[in-house]
Write a protein that holds these residues in place. Structure first.
Motif, short mmCIF file in Angstrom:
data_model
loop_
_atom_site.label_atom_id
_atom_site.label_comp_id
_atom_site.label_asym_id
_atom_site.label_seq_id
_atom_site.Cartn_x
_atom_site.Cartn_y
_atom_site.Cartn_z
N GLY A 130 0.81 -1.21 0.00
CA GLY A 130 0.00 0.00 0.00
C GLY A 130 0.85 1.27 0.00
N PRO A 131 1.78 1.41 0.95
CA PRO A 131 2.65 2.59 0.93
C PRO A 131 3.46 2.72 -0.35
N GLU A 132 3.93 1.60 -0.90
CA GLU A 132 4.67 1.68 -2.16
C GLU A 132 3.79 2.23 -3.28
N LYS A 133 2.53 1.77 -3.34
CA LYS A 133 1.61 2.28 -4.36
C LYS A 133 1.40 3.78 -4.19
N VAL B 65 10.77 0.43 1.95
CA VAL B 65 10.13 0.50 0.64
C VAL B 65 9.88 1.94 0.22
N LEU B 66 9.61 2.83 1.19
CA LEU B 66 9.39 4.24 0.86
C LEU B 66 10.68 4.89 0.36
N ARG B 67 11.78 4.59 1.02
CA ARG B 67 13.06 5.16 0.58
C ARG B 67 13.46 4.62 -0.79
N GLU B 68 13.23 3.33 -0.99
CA GLU B 68 13.56 2.75 -2.29
C GLU B 68 12.72 3.38 -3.41
N LEU C 149 -0.28 14.68 0.19
CA LEU C 149 -1.33 13.65 0.15
C LEU C 149 -1.49 13.04 1.52
N ARG C 150 -2.73 12.77 1.92
CA ARG C 150 -3.00 11.93 3.09
C ARG C 150 -3.59 10.63 2.58
N VAL C 151 -2.93 9.53 2.91
CA VAL C 151 -3.28 8.22 2.35
C VAL C 151 -3.58 7.24 3.47
N ARG C 152 -4.57 6.40 3.26
CA ARG C 152 -4.87 5.29 4.17
C ARG C 152 -4.61 3.98 3.43
N SER C 153 -3.81 3.11 4.03
CA SER C 153 -3.55 1.79 3.48
C SER C 153 -4.52 0.83 4.15
N VAL C 154 -5.59 0.48 3.43
CA VAL C 154 -6.76 -0.11 4.07
C VAL C 154 -6.79 -1.63 4.06
N GLY D 205 -4.70 -5.38 2.16
CA GLY D 205 -4.55 -6.09 0.90
C GLY D 205 -3.86 -5.29 -0.18
N GLY D 206 -3.13 -4.22 0.20
CA GLY D 206 -2.44 -3.40 -0.77
C GLY D 206 -3.26 -2.25 -1.33
N ALA D 207 -4.55 -2.17 -0.96
CA ALA D 207 -5.42 -1.10 -1.44
C ALA D 207 -5.17 0.18 -0.64
N ILE D 208 -5.35 1.32 -1.30
CA ILE D 208 -5.20 2.61 -0.62
C ILE D 208 -6.42 3.48 -0.88
N GLU D 209 -6.66 4.40 0.05
CA GLU D 209 -7.65 5.46 -0.12
C GLU D 209 -6.95 6.79 0.09
N ILE D 210 -7.31 7.80 -0.69
CA ILE D 210 -6.66 9.10 -0.64
C ILE D 210 -7.69 10.15 -0.26
N ASP D 211 -7.38 10.95 0.74
CA ASP D 211 -8.28 12.02 1.16
C ASP D 211 -8.61 12.93 -0.02
N GLY D 212 -9.91 13.19 -0.18
CA GLY D 212 -10.33 14.12 -1.21
C GLY D 212 -10.43 13.54 -2.60
N ARG D 213 -10.13 12.25 -2.75
CA ARG D 213 -10.20 11.62 -4.07
C ARG D 213 -11.09 10.39 -4.01
#
Length: 404
Positions: free
Chosen positions: A21-24, A59-62, A101-106, A108-116
């Protein structure tokens, strides 16, 4: 309701919520701000408490750039978290903020983004509960795989064929690999031992249980080592479904097309849980991950064996019912203890749930939809220490090098 292909994401472990999720999110953010010369990431809740053990920081640094990414762990967020896996991403250029961006990793690899909002074309199915799907199938005289085929994306079956190949490869690598898993726990890989070492006076039934466990360990160990696996529905629970379906295929002689039908049915069960509850250990404990995987595997096995709709639903319900209350307490934030062994136990439980459903479904009182609601309410009531924070349970009580 989303495509069943979304429950089967192919990628590297060890955690779908904490790495995939964070990588996505990071890839999306980097693409939107290619001119940025620096990124700052703030990890909140479970991402802050177990992110280092799960490899979130790595993974974020990579993804964003080793030399230009600052990561801050903020376990006590200064705002109310809508989901415990929440992260803020900041992009700057010449010291000026150019993106956020504010992101939620909800899960199974899925993400939700505030305002989108999620794109409307992500939804495939008009029905949203098992009862609605069963009623439609009975009216239209459809099996569950036929129902999936009616509403799914055109490429769904070929995608599941690829999923099956990834699952097979993970089993094959895992049962032939020895050594120690990464991380401070020093956990030895056990799948190879389980696969090749029979018990004294082992019966055929015991052999099958041992091999099923070997498969579950194999995939889970590959996940813990950062290998390529398929979520089912998450990385932490990725060993249950392949162990059940691939061992059933080997022992009972099903062809690949039957296994693909089983994957479709299992995927439908996992998608129903994601839609009506959660598959996130940080939100609802391990019952949301292993419990869902166990339900998926029981339903998939029931499909392989030609069970009717009622028996498939009963198998999924029984598997989930006896996972209620399962906590998520990874030791040192690693997806190793108790996660790997838990995949093995859940695989055995899924087979038992399918057996009971085959014989006793007509006496069932609790529906699959009801048990999913029960799981969600139970999960939300669990203390935060038991929802992927490494602050309670085994994560609190276990000491490295000790058996106490």
């Amino acid at each position: 309701m989303k495509s069943v292909t979304e429950i089967y994401l192919i990628g590297k472990g060890p955690s779908s919520s904490h790495t995939m999720g964070p990588e996505k999110a990071a890839k999306l953010f980097r693409a939107e701000h290619p001119e940025a010369d620096r990124f700052e990431i703030r990890l909140y809740g479970s991402l802050a408490l177990t992110g280092e053990g799960h490899g979130t920081d790595r993974v974020l640094r990579e993804t964003l750039g080793e030399g230009k990414t600052d990561i801050r762990l903020v376990p006590d967020a200064p705002f109310r978290l809508e989901h415990p896996n929440t992260m803020d991403l900041y992009a700057t250029k010449n010291g000026e903020q150019i993106g956020f961006l504010r992101v939620r990793s909800v899960g199974g690899g899925a993400i939700e983004i505030d305002g989108r909002p999620n794109p409307p074309d992500e939804d495939c199915y008009p029905q949203h509960t098992f009862a609605e799907i069963a009623a439609y199938c009975e009216e239209q005289r459809l099996t569950l795989p036929q129902y999936v085929a009616r509403f799914e994306r055109p490429e769904w079956r070929e995608y599941l064929r690829n999923v099956l190949g990834v699952m097979r490869d993970a089993v094959e690598r895992g049962i032939h690999t020895e050594g120690v898993l990464p991380g401070e726990l020093g956990v030895k890989r056990k799948a190879a031992t389980l696969y090749r070492t029979a018990l004294p006076k082992e019966s055929p039934e015991m052999t099958e249980m041992r091999l099923r466990s070997a498969y579950a360990y194999a995939v889970s160990e590959e996940n813990a080592a950062g290998g390529v696996i398929c979520t089912a529905p998450t990385c932490g629970a990725c060993g249950v479904l392949p162990a059940v379906l691939l061992r059933a295929q080997a022992a009972e002689g099903y062809d690949d097309e039957a296994v693909l039908d089983a994957l479709a049915t299992a995927g439908l069960i996992g998608t129903l849980v994601r839609t009506n509850a959660s598959i996130s250990g940080a939100e609802c404990g391990c019952q949301a991950e292993i419990g869902t995987a166990c339900s998926m595997a029981a339903a998939g096995l029931a499909q392989l064996r030609g069970y009717d709709l009622r028996r498939i639903g009963s198998a999924a319900e029984t598997a989930m019912e006896h996972s209620i209350g399962l906590t998520c307490d990874p030791v040192c934030g690693l997806v190793q203890i108790p996660c790997i062994e838990r995949n093995s136990v859940a695989a055995q439980k899924a087979v038992h749930a399918a057996l009971l459903a085959g014989l006793l479904a007509d006496t069932q009182k609790v529906s699959f939809d009801c048990i999913v609601r029960n799981m969600y309410e139970t999960g939300r009531d669990l203390l935060g220490a038991y929802r992927e924070t490494s602050a309670g349970g085994l994560a609190k009580l276990y000491s490295i090098g000790s058996l106490s």
